[in-house]
Design a protein around this motif. Structure first.
Motif, PDB file in Angstrom:
ATOM      1  N   THR A  87       0.854  -1.189   0.000  1.00 60.81           N
ATOM      2  CA  THR A  87       0.000   0.000   0.000  1.00 60.81           C
ATOM      3  C   THR A  87       0.890   1.239   0.000  1.00 60.81           C
ATOM      4  O   THR A  87       2.111   1.131   0.162  1.00 60.81           O
ATOM      5  N   THR A  88       0.276   2.392  -0.193  1.00 56.78           N
ATOM      6  CA  THR A  88       1.062   3.625  -0.130  1.00 56.78           C
ATOM      7  C   THR A  88       1.554   3.816   1.299  1.00 56.78           C
ATOM      8  O   THR A  88       2.751   3.874   1.564  1.00 56.78           O
ATOM      9  N   SER A  89       0.611   3.878   2.226  1.00 59.20           N
ATOM     10  CA  SER A  89       0.945   4.138   3.632  1.00 59.20           C
ATOM     11  C   SER A  89      -0.177   3.561   4.490  1.00 59.20           C
ATOM     12  O   SER A  89      -1.351   3.875   4.271  1.00 59.20           O
ATOM     13  N   THR A  90       0.167   2.747   5.458  1.00 61.59           N
ATOM     14  CA  THR A  90      -0.878   2.177   6.330  1.00 61.59           C
ATOM     15  C   THR A  90      -1.568   3.288   7.121  1.00 61.59           C
ATOM     16  O   THR A  90      -2.732   3.162   7.477  1.00 61.59           O
ATOM     17  N   ASN A  91      -0.861   4.383   7.410  1.00 63.72           N
ATOM     18  CA  ASN A  91      -1.513   5.485   8.127  1.00 63.72           C
ATOM     19  C   ASN A  91      -2.644   6.080   7.284  1.00 63.72           C
ATOM     20  O   ASN A  91      -3.714   6.413   7.806  1.00 63.72           O
ATOM     21  N   LEU A  92      -2.400   6.211   5.966  1.00 64.49           N
ATOM     22  CA  LEU A  92      -3.456   6.763   5.105  1.00 64.49           C
ATOM     23  C   LEU A  92      -4.658   5.824   5.076  1.00 64.49           C
ATOM     24  O   LEU A  92      -5.806   6.265   5.180  1.00 64.49           O
ATOM     25  N   VAL A  93      -4.384   4.525   4.934  1.00 66.97           N
ATOM     26  CA  VAL A  93      -5.490   3.556   4.898  1.00 66.97           C
ATOM     27  C   VAL A  93      -6.257   3.593   6.218  1.00 66.97           C
ATOM     28  O   VAL A  93      -7.499   3.604   6.243  1.00 66.97           O
ATOM     29  N   ALA A  94      -5.518   3.644   7.328  1.00 65.75           N
ATOM     30  CA  ALA A  94      -6.179   3.639   8.644  1.00 65.75           C
ATOM     31  C   ALA A  94      -7.002   4.913   8.843  1.00 65.75           C
ATOM     32  O   ALA A  94      -8.084   4.873   9.438  1.00 65.75           O
TER      33      ALA A  94
END
Ligand code: BTN
Length: 323
Positions: A87-94
């Motif tokens: 993914t790009t960034s797990t923070n963005l997904v979260a």
């Protein structure tokens, strides 16, 4: 759940030990032929399922295949979970998940990230072999400063690594964990407030832990300053187990955040206290780190005796060699 997933869960639960084909068939309520078919499907997906005539099947003790099944073996059953191959960034997904009402404790894990995010707009290199995870937190009542949460999470990661790997990590204020003099883990806490209430809606805490990444997998720009816990392999536990332990320690720390008890351990593990540092402000200056206060801010003293209290939002420090 498919037979393949259920067999994987069974093998994860008895990692290292053999499960006979008959036992697997009985426990999964399928035929032995179906078990064999599931073994082949797992192998086709890249899982190192070993077979021993007369003993059965097992996942090798050193195998480390991060899958929803392996994570579920170690997480509380009700943990909302997303595992992403990339993914790009797990923070963005979260954060997106949190905006769609993801519950407190929801967990996003990725095998690698293409745009891992660090503090102060920096990137975070995230090749395969690391643990990249973000947890949604829903504050109840009055919330602590983001710096305190980041500091408590740093302590949570140190505890998880110590309990499962027997490795003592140090903390460089505010969010970098160090192993053998190099950074092995970064933490990024992001918060969102409700527009109308102004109160904190949710927070996302992202953790990137270099676990079994080889040194060559990092870019030349960071190779001298970052490291993994096990760059040559030989990790004692699979990533899933460490990820779940970090998740558990993090939620436990969050519950006791208001007591501030984590600060004692945070200070004890600090790399910067009593050390000369360069404060990377708009106009950088050197000082000595003299205190971490109860809001996890760093207090530094300049040679003229003046004290400055630094909050993590704007500033980084670089350690200088001790005199
Ligand atoms: C830093 O070192 O400045 C913080 C790095 C935080 C990296 C983690 S990896 C998982 C989560 N997703 C991101 O994009 N960042 C955090």
């Amino acid at each position: 759940m498919t037979t393949k997933s259920r067999l994987l869960s069974l093998l994860e639960q008895s990692r290292g030990s053999f499960v006979s084909g008959q036992d697997a068939a009985t426990q999964l309520h399928v035929s032995r032929a179906a078990v064999w078919k599931a073994v082949q499907a797992l192998r086709a997906a890249g899982l190192p399922v070993e077979a021993m005539p007369g003993s059965g099947y097992r996942l090798g003790p050193d195998s480390d295949f991060l899958s929803p099944e392996s994570l579920r073996t170690f997480l509380p059953a009700d943990t909302p979970l997303q595992l992403l191959a990339e993914t790009t960034s797990t923070n963005l997904v979260a954060k997106q998940w949190a905006m769609q009402d993801a519950a407190h404790g929801s967990l996003v894990v990725a095998l690698c990230q293409t745009s891992g995010r660090g503090r102060l707009g920096r990137g975070f290199e995230s090749p395969a072999g690391g643990i990249y995870m973000s947890v949604v937190l829903r504050p109840r009542g009055e919330m602590q400063a983001t710096a305190c949460i980041t500091a408590a999470v740093a302590v949570a990661v140190c505890r998880a690594v110590e309990s499962l790997c027997g490795i003592q990590l140090s903390i460089k204020w505010v969010n970098d964990l160090f192993f053998q003099g190099k950074k092995c883990c970064g933490i990024l806490t992001e918060a969102a407030s409700g527009l109308e209430t102004g109160s904190l809606d949710y927070m996302v805490v992202g953790i990137g832990l270099n676990y079994t990444i080889t040194q060559a997998a990092f870019s030349p720009a960071v190779q001298d300053i970052v490291t993994s816990l096990y760059p040559q392999g030989g990790a004692p536990v699979p990533r899933a187990q460490l990820c779940a332990e970090i998740h558990a320690q993090l939620l436990a720390q969050f519950e006791t955040l208001a007591t501030g008890t984590f600060l004692e351990e945070y200070r004890r593990r600090s790399l910067v206290l009593d050390r000369p540092v360069t404060v990377l402000a708009a106009a950088p200056y050197t000082a000595t780190a003299v205190e971490i206060d109860d809001a996890a801010r760093l207090v530094v003293q300049t040679p003229d005796g003046a004290r400055h209290t630094l909050s993590s939002g704007e500033i980084s420090v670089r350690m200088l060699p001790a005199e």
